[in-house]
Scaffold this active site. Structure first.
Site, PDB file in Angstrom:
ATOM      1  N   ASP A   1       6.421   3.508  -2.055  1.00 30.21           N
ATOM      2  CA  ASP A   1       4.952   3.458  -1.940  1.00 30.21           C
ATOM      3  C   ASP A   1       4.427   4.734  -1.292  1.00 30.21           C
ATOM      4  O   ASP A   1       3.410   5.288  -1.717  1.00 30.21           O
ATOM      5  CB  ASP A   1       4.516   2.238  -1.121  1.00 30.21           C
ATOM      6  CG  ASP A   1       3.040   2.342  -0.756  1.00 30.21           C
ATOM      7  OD1 ASP A   1       2.222   2.349  -1.682  1.00 30.21           O
ATOM      8  OD2 ASP A   1       2.718   2.477   0.442  1.00 30.21           O
TER       9      ASP A   1
ATOM     10  N   LYS B   1       3.969  -3.306   1.124  1.00 27.67           N
ATOM     11  CA  LYS B   1       4.218  -3.178   2.562  1.00 27.67           C
ATOM     12  C   LYS B   1       4.128  -4.541   3.247  1.00 27.67           C
ATOM     13  O   LYS B   1       4.898  -4.864   4.139  1.00 27.67           O
ATOM     14  CB  LYS B   1       3.212  -2.202   3.178  1.00 27.67           C
ATOM     15  CG  LYS B   1       3.500  -0.773   2.744  1.00 27.67           C
ATOM     16  CD  LYS B   1       2.373   0.185   3.038  1.00 27.67           C
ATOM     17  CE  LYS B   1       1.253   0.084   2.061  1.00 27.67           C
ATOM     18  NZ  LYS B   1       0.409   1.237   1.876  1.00 27.67           N
TER      19      LYS B   1
ATOM     20  N   HIS C   1      -4.476  -7.958   6.493  1.00 28.97           N
ATOM     21  CA  HIS C   1      -4.674  -6.579   6.039  1.00 28.97           C
ATOM     22  C   HIS C   1      -6.155  -6.396   5.721  1.00 28.97           C
ATOM     23  O   HIS C   1      -6.771  -7.250   5.083  1.00 28.97           O
ATOM     24  CB  HIS C   1      -3.846  -6.300   4.781  1.00 28.97           C
ATOM     25  CG  HIS C   1      -4.103  -4.926   4.249  1.00 28.97           C
ATOM     26  ND1 HIS C   1      -3.448  -3.812   4.721  1.00 28.97           N
ATOM     27  CD2 HIS C   1      -4.985  -4.474   3.325  1.00 28.97           C
ATOM     28  CE1 HIS C   1      -3.891  -2.742   4.105  1.00 28.97           C
ATOM     29  NE2 HIS C   1      -4.840  -3.106   3.253  1.00 28.97           N
TER      30      HIS C   1
ATOM     31  N   ARG D   1      -0.722   9.808  -5.858  1.00 34.35           N
ATOM     32  CA  ARG D   1      -2.031   9.315  -6.335  1.00 34.35           C
ATOM     33  C   ARG D   1      -3.160  10.066  -5.652  1.00 34.35           C
ATOM     34  O   ARG D   1      -4.195  10.357  -6.260  1.00 34.35           O
ATOM     35  CB  ARG D   1      -2.146   7.806  -6.063  1.00 34.35           C
ATOM     36  CG  ARG D   1      -1.284   6.975  -6.997  1.00 34.35           C
ATOM     37  CD  ARG D   1      -1.149   5.556  -6.494  1.00 34.35           C
ATOM     38  NE  ARG D   1      -2.434   4.932  -6.266  1.00 34.35           N
ATOM     39  CZ  ARG D   1      -2.665   4.023  -5.320  1.00 34.35           C
ATOM     40  NH1 ARG D   1      -1.712   3.639  -4.485  1.00 34.35           N
ATOM     41  NH2 ARG D   1      -3.851   3.491  -5.189  1.00 34.35           N
TER      42      ARG D   1
ATOM     43  N   SER E   1       0.467  -1.284  -3.862  1.00 31.22           N
ATOM     44  CA  SER E   1       0.713  -0.458  -2.684  1.00 31.22           C
ATOM     45  C   SER E   1       0.558  -1.301  -1.413  1.00 31.22           C
ATOM     46  O   SER E   1       1.438  -1.321  -0.539  1.00 31.22           O
ATOM     47  CB  SER E   1      -0.274   0.712  -2.701  1.00 31.22           C
ATOM     48  OG  SER E   1      -0.276   1.387  -1.485  1.00 31.22           O
TER      49      SER E   1
HETATM   50  N1  URA Z   1      -4.250   1.345   1.141  1.00 29.80           N
HETATM   51  C1  URA Z   1      -2.958   1.350   0.716  1.00 29.80           C
HETATM   52  O1  URA Z   1      -2.045   1.064   1.463  1.00 29.80           O
HETATM   53  N2  URA Z   1      -2.725   1.670  -0.566  1.00 29.80           N
HETATM   54  C2  URA Z   1      -3.706   1.969  -1.454  1.00 29.80           C
HETATM   55  O2  URA Z   1      -3.412   2.233  -2.595  1.00 29.80           O
HETATM   56  C3  URA Z   1      -5.033   1.964  -0.988  1.00 29.80           C
HETATM   57  C4  URA Z   1      -5.286   1.641   0.321  1.00 29.80           C
END
Ligand code: URA
Length: 470
Positions: A161, A187, A82, A168, A183
């Site tokens: 999320d 995932k 990621h 947010r 967050s």
């Molecule tokens: N990417 C995400 O998936 N979540 C966040 O909170 C910030 C960047």
């Protein structure tokens, strides 16, 4: 559950118990906690932070809000990467097929452009026909067949999320380390991974610009991954200039294809190789080619408490690097990319002929306004310009123009003379070219003096600590 009491406790600097987080998120998902209460709680978290047990409890509740992938029986180590996002960051397009060509299963779930940063899904979708909206069952089947799938977040994965992130975004609570960590990790952990590599960007083009905060984010995500049985490693990488030369969706896809063919810019190649090596080390894939049976046995061994690497760490690292470079030079990584494009409905001819990608209507060369040293190529200005030229979104339902952007050959530290070509601008009309020129005037700073650049890979961060690499 008395939600105002929970908000009050958090507002006053207290902590919620893990069970309270679990109950709260389940009630929010069921619709019995309204958005305004969740918004107030998020702001309290933003201002007061979260303890490690609270963060872990929120993460668990977010993962439990959806489905998890299960790769039991696949016989391959499942590892993903990621990136916290940047400008010109097309690493995923090279890395996912590269890691799969080296024997890993890679269920890469990516995002769209966010703010000034580009998104992997938008880049992939510049390939005519490419489908990123696979279902989880299609994803599992594709991974069993070819070892890699690159998809968007499906409605089944961590659905809470998606709702929390949208809230947010409109309540000024995005830049909060425990919330970002939960967050991202919700995932990733739902992907059923055996290992995760994080590419945490530092510098003015990064999502979080303060280097101390990016390290804190890396460490928060590593702690969550390790606590949930997913070995997690982070590399801190430079985003004080764009990565590679191309910025803009189709242009970046073309550059990623060049990298898969062993060509393309050195920084893109070296960063991709470094991340691939970490993925292979986490997956235990550090030796030469193995057949499926041997891979399965190696995986089983790794799953038990046997030592992860029978070789000394440095030998395992060198072997992983050899394997990665061989997958690039032999064409195996490019072949895997082609298989993936075909499997996801894209035009596989793109590998041999990138001109099948959509092309900009207007192209103009940008020349140095004066001679001197290139002191900076400021990435945020470039990223914002790509968005304004139509290559990103200012509203969530905006269409993205895949053709627009820049190819910037000027690098910080380079000596240039007046009128030397430094970049090309790709736009849909003359107004876009003018906008691009203004952005390059601001981003490419030429003068006299010393050039300060972050190292391409500054550090490797694990649960054990921070290893400086430069
Ligand atoms: N990417 C995400 O998936 N979540 C966040 O909170 C910030 C960047």
């Amino acid at each position: 559950m008395f939600v105002p009491g929970l908000i009050e406790r958090k507002r006053d600097g207290g902590a919620l118990a893990p069970e309270e987080w679990g109950e709260l998120i389940a009630a929010y998902q069921a619709g019995t906690v309204p958005d305004y209460q969740m918004a107030a709680l998020l702001m309290a978290v933003f201002l007061r932070g979260m303890t490690r047990p609270e963060t872990a409890a929120l993460l668990d509740a977010m993962v439990a809000s959806g489905r998890c992938l299960d790769f039991a029986g696949l016989g391959l180590p499942v590892v993903d990467k990621h990136s916290t996002g940047g400008v010109g960051d097309k690493v995923s397009l090279v890395l996912a097929p590269l890691a799969a060509a080296c024997g890993l299963a890679v269920p890469m779930m990516s995002g769209r452009g966010l703010g000034h940063t580009g998104g992997t899904l938008d880049k992939l979708e510049s390939i005519p026909g490419f489908r990123t909206g696979l279902t989880l069952d299609e994803t599992l089947a594709q991974i069993a067949r070819i070892g890699v799938a690159m998809i968007g977040q499906t409605p089944e994965i961590a659905p809470v999320d998606k709702r929390l992130y949208a809230m947010r975004d409109v309540t000024a609570t995005v830049e909060c380390i425990p919330l970002i960590a939960c967050s991202i990790m919700s995932k990733k952990l739902a992907e059923g991974l055996d290992g995760l590599v994080l590419d945490v960007k530092q510098g003015s083009g990064a999502f979080i610009t303060d280097p101390a905060k990016s390290l804190e984010l890396a460490q928060a995500m590593i702690a969550l991954g390790e606590d949930r049985g997913c070995p997690t490693v982070a590399l801190l990488t430079a985003m004080d200039r764009p990565l590679g030369r191309a910025c803009g969706n189709a242009l970046e896809t073309e550059e990623a294809i060049m990298a898969l063919r062993g060509e393309g810019p050195e920084d893109l190649r070296e960063e991709t190789v470094a991340l691939a090596v970490e993925m292979l080390l986490l997956g235990g894939q550090t030796r030469g080619r193995t057949d499926g049976g041997a891979r399965k046995a190696a995986h089983e061994k790794r799953r038990t408490d046997a030592p992860t690497h029978p070789q000394p760490a440095s030998a395992a690292r060198a072997a992983a690097e050899r394997r990665v470079r061989e997958a690039l030079s032999s064409g195996k990584a490019a072949e895997k990319f082609q298989q993936m494009v075909e499997a996801q409905g894209g035009n596989p001819a793109v590998l041999e002929d990138p001109s099948v990608l959509p092309q900009a209507l207007e192209v103009e060369v940008y020349y140095a306004p004066k001679g001197g040293t290139v002191l900076r190529v400021e990435p945020r200005t470039i990223g914002r310009a790509v968005v304004e030229m139509g290559g990103g979104r200012t509203k969530s339902d905006d269409d993205v123009d895949p053709t627009v952007g820049f190819v910037i050959t000027a690098r910080p530290g380079q000596k240039v003379h007046a009128s030397e070509a430094l970049a090309s601008i790709f736009a849909k009309d003359p107004a876009g070219i003018a906008l691009g020129k203004r952005a390059l005037d601001a981003a490419i700073q030429i003068g006299q003096g010393t050039v300060e650049m972050l190292p391409l890979i500054a550090a490797r961060v694990t649960a054990r600590g921070v290893e400086k690499l430069a």
